[in-house]
Design a protein around this motif. Structure first.
Motif, PDB file in Angstrom:
ATOM      1  N   ILE A 128       0.838  -1.207   0.000  1.00  0.00           N
ATOM      2  CA  ILE A 128       0.000   0.000   0.000  1.00  0.00           C
ATOM      3  C   ILE A 128       0.869   1.251   0.000  1.00  0.00           C
ATOM      4  CG2 ILE A 128      -1.649   1.345   1.364  1.00  0.00           C
ATOM      5  CD1 ILE A 128      -2.940  -1.375   2.166  1.00  0.00           C
ATOM      6  N   ARG A 129       1.957   1.241   0.753  1.00  0.00           N
ATOM      7  CA  ARG A 129       2.851   2.409   0.777  1.00  0.00           C
ATOM      8  C   ARG A 129       3.469   2.660  -0.603  1.00  0.00           C
ATOM      9  NH1 ARG A 129       3.379   4.788   5.438  1.00  0.00           N
ATOM     10  NH2 ARG A 129       2.839   3.681   7.335  1.00  0.00           N
ATOM     11  N   ARG A 130       3.896   1.616  -1.264  1.00  0.00           N
ATOM     12  CA  ARG A 130       4.479   1.759  -2.608  1.00  0.00           C
ATOM     13  C   ARG A 130       3.447   2.284  -3.597  1.00  0.00           C
ATOM     14  NH1 ARG A 130       8.486  -0.575  -6.139  1.00  0.00           N
ATOM     15  NH2 ARG A 130       8.172   0.562  -8.064  1.00  0.00           N
ATOM     16  N   TYR A 131       2.253   1.730  -3.538  1.00  0.00           N
ATOM     17  CA  TYR A 131       1.175   2.152  -4.426  1.00  0.00           C
ATOM     18  C   TYR A 131       0.863   3.634  -4.203  1.00  0.00           C
ATOM     19  CZ  TYR A 131      -3.408   2.251  -6.662  1.00  0.00           C
ATOM     20  OH  TYR A 131      -4.482   2.561  -7.473  1.00  0.00           O
ATOM     21  N   CYS A 132       0.737   4.035  -2.954  1.00  0.00           N
ATOM     22  CA  CYS A 132       0.410   5.417  -2.628  1.00  0.00           C
ATOM     23  C   CYS A 132       1.508   6.369  -3.107  1.00  0.00           C
ATOM     24  CB  CYS A 132       0.184   5.555  -1.118  1.00  0.00           C
ATOM     25  SG  CYS A 132      -0.578   7.125  -0.637  1.00  0.00           S
ATOM     26  N   ARG A 133       2.744   5.986  -2.898  1.00  0.00           N
ATOM     27  CA  ARG A 133       3.865   6.828  -3.332  1.00  0.00           C
ATOM     28  C   ARG A 133       3.852   6.984  -4.857  1.00  0.00           C
ATOM     29  NH1 ARG A 133       8.052   4.000  -1.374  1.00  0.00           N
ATOM     30  NH2 ARG A 133       8.583   3.084  -3.364  1.00  0.00           N
ATOM     31  N   ASP A 134       3.646   5.873  -5.582  1.00  0.00           N
ATOM     32  CA  ASP A 134       3.694   5.912  -7.045  1.00  0.00           C
ATOM     33  C   ASP A 134       2.450   6.542  -7.667  1.00  0.00           C
ATOM     34  OD1 ASP A 134       6.088   4.579  -6.728  1.00  0.00           O
ATOM     35  OD2 ASP A 134       5.462   2.758  -7.778  1.00  0.00           O
ATOM     36  N   LYS A 135       1.285   6.235  -7.149  1.00  0.00           N
ATOM     37  CA  LYS A 135       0.033   6.677  -7.771  1.00  0.00           C
ATOM     38  C   LYS A 135      -0.500   7.986  -7.217  1.00  0.00           C
ATOM     39  CE  LYS A 135      -0.857   3.199 -10.548  1.00  0.00           C
ATOM     40  NZ  LYS A 135      -1.270   3.298 -11.935  1.00  0.00           N
ATOM     41  N   HIS A 136      -0.261   8.254  -5.942  1.00  0.00           N
ATOM     42  CA  HIS A 136      -0.828   9.446  -5.316  1.00  0.00           C
ATOM     43  C   HIS A 136       0.222  10.481  -4.941  1.00  0.00           C
ATOM     44  CE1 HIS A 136      -4.132   6.419  -4.014  1.00  0.00           C
ATOM     45  NE2 HIS A 136      -4.367   6.877  -5.224  1.00  0.00           N
ATOM     46  N   GLY A 137       1.481  10.171  -5.179  1.00  0.00           N
ATOM     47  CA  GLY A 137       2.551  11.137  -4.943  1.00  0.00           C
ATOM     48  C   GLY A 137       2.854  11.421  -3.485  1.00  0.00           C
ATOM     49  N   SER A 138       2.492  10.500  -2.599  1.00  0.00           N
ATOM     50  CA  SER A 138       2.773  10.717  -1.180  1.00  0.00           C
ATOM     51  C   SER A 138       4.276  10.600  -0.930  1.00  0.00           C
ATOM     52  CB  SER A 138       2.011   9.715  -0.313  1.00  0.00           C
ATOM     53  OG  SER A 138       2.444   8.410  -0.585  1.00  0.00           O
ATOM     54  N   GLY A 139       4.731  11.261   0.106  1.00  0.00           N
ATOM     55  CA  GLY A 139       6.146  11.233   0.453  1.00  0.00           C
ATOM     56  C   GLY A 139       6.530   9.931   1.130  1.00  0.00           C
ATOM     57  N   GLN A 140       7.811   9.724   1.299  1.00  0.00           N
ATOM     58  CA  GLN A 140       8.331   8.534   1.975  1.00  0.00           C
ATOM     59  C   GLN A 140       7.745   8.452   3.387  1.00  0.00           C
ATOM     60  OE1 GLN A 140      10.232   6.434   0.286  1.00  0.00           O
ATOM     61  NE2 GLN A 140      10.533   4.986   1.935  1.00  0.00           N
ATOM     62  N   GLY A 141       7.128   7.338   3.717  1.00  0.00           N
ATOM     63  CA  GLY A 141       6.564   7.152   5.053  1.00  0.00           C
ATOM     64  C   GLY A 141       5.200   7.775   5.256  1.00  0.00           C
ATOM     65  N   GLU A 142       4.659   8.416   4.243  1.00  0.00           N
ATOM     66  CA  GLU A 142       3.351   9.055   4.347  1.00  0.00           C
ATOM     67  C   GLU A 142       2.335   8.299   3.506  1.00  0.00           C
ATOM     68  OE1 GLU A 142       3.651  13.123   3.153  1.00  0.00           O
ATOM     69  OE2 GLU A 142       5.310  13.523   4.506  1.00  0.00           O
ATOM     70  N   LEU A 143       1.069   8.411   3.895  1.00  0.00           N
ATOM     71  CA  LEU A 143      -0.023   7.849   3.110  1.00  0.00           C
ATOM     72  C   LEU A 143      -1.106   8.910   2.948  1.00  0.00           C
ATOM     73  CD1 LEU A 143      -0.539   4.317   4.730  1.00  0.00           C
ATOM     74  CD2 LEU A 143       0.436   4.803   2.488  1.00  0.00           C
ATOM     75  N   CYS A 144      -1.760   8.908   1.790  1.00  0.00           N
ATOM     76  CA  CYS A 144      -2.921   9.774   1.621  1.00  0.00           C
ATOM     77  C   CYS A 144      -4.058   9.186   2.464  1.00  0.00           C
ATOM     78  CB  CYS A 144      -3.311   9.858   0.145  1.00  0.00           C
ATOM     79  SG  CYS A 144      -3.988   8.326  -0.538  1.00  0.00           S
ATOM     80  N   ASP A 145      -5.115   9.940   2.628  1.00  0.00           N
ATOM     81  CA  ASP A 145      -6.236   9.490   3.463  1.00  0.00           C
ATOM     82  C   ASP A 145      -6.849   8.185   2.945  1.00  0.00           C
ATOM     83  OD1 ASP A 145      -5.860  11.680   5.101  1.00  0.00           O
ATOM     84  OD2 ASP A 145      -7.488  12.846   4.202  1.00  0.00           O
ATOM     85  N   GLN A 146      -7.002   8.074   1.631  1.00  0.00           N
ATOM     86  CA  GLN A 146      -7.604   6.878   1.033  1.00  0.00           C
ATOM     87  C   GLN A 146      -6.748   5.642   1.302  1.00  0.00           C
ATOM     88  OE1 GLN A 146      -8.129   7.180  -3.214  1.00  0.00           O
ATOM     89  NE2 GLN A 146      -8.792   5.061  -3.423  1.00  0.00           N
ATOM     90  N   CYS A 147      -5.450   5.758   1.139  1.00  0.00           N
ATOM     91  CA  CYS A 147      -4.559   4.617   1.364  1.00  0.00           C
ATOM     92  C   CYS A 147      -4.435   4.289   2.850  1.00  0.00           C
ATOM     93  CB  CYS A 147      -3.200   4.868   0.726  1.00  0.00           C
ATOM     94  SG  CYS A 147      -3.264   4.832  -1.085  1.00  0.00           S
ATOM     95  N   GLN A 148      -4.470   5.298   3.706  1.00  0.00           N
ATOM     96  CA  GLN A 148      -4.443   5.048   5.151  1.00  0.00           C
ATOM     97  C   GLN A 148      -5.702   4.284   5.571  1.00  0.00           C
ATOM     98  OE1 GLN A 148      -1.835   5.822   7.492  1.00  0.00           O
ATOM     99  NE2 GLN A 148      -3.087   4.271   8.510  1.00  0.00           N
TER     100      GLN A 148
END
Length: 118
Positions: free
Chosen positions: A21-41
């Protein structure tokens, strides 16, 4: 990982889904390292919840091969999208985790226990 799980097997399953999920969020939603967007969280929290309530625990195969589909349809679709996107990349970025997940997928489907109501 914020949650504690009943066994090393379940901890590994939770860690795998978290990494994906972290990899997907970083690649698809542009979240930073160690961060998740609300949807991915929300998806990660839901995945943890489902893992803690899994009736098979240590005896489980991977969720995709499980006879009990405990994810609600919308969340199931989201996690499938994450797995389809990240799964092939895991072989290069996290080879041991990918191998462990593949081996878990070879486990027999667990048999649902019947309650002993007379």
């Amino acid at each position: 990982m914020a949650k504690q799980f009943s066994s090393k097997r379940m901890q590994r399953e939770a860690r795998t889904v978290e990494v994906m999920i972290r990899r997907y969020c970083r690649d698809k939603h542009g979240s930073g390292q160690g961060e998740l967007c609300d949807q991915c969280q929300e998806l990660l929290d839901y995945a943890y919840l489902r893992l803690t309530h899994c009736p098979f625990q240590d005896g489980k195969t991977t969720c995709g091969k499980c006879p009990v589909h405990c994810y609600k349809p919308g969340m199931r679709q989201e996690i499938q999208e994450v797995m389809r996107y990240v799964g092939p990349k895991m072989v290069l970025t996290n080879p041991l985790m990918a191998l462990s997940h593949a081996l878990d997928g070879l486990r027999r489907k667990p048999v649902k226990r019947r309650s002993s109501a007379a």
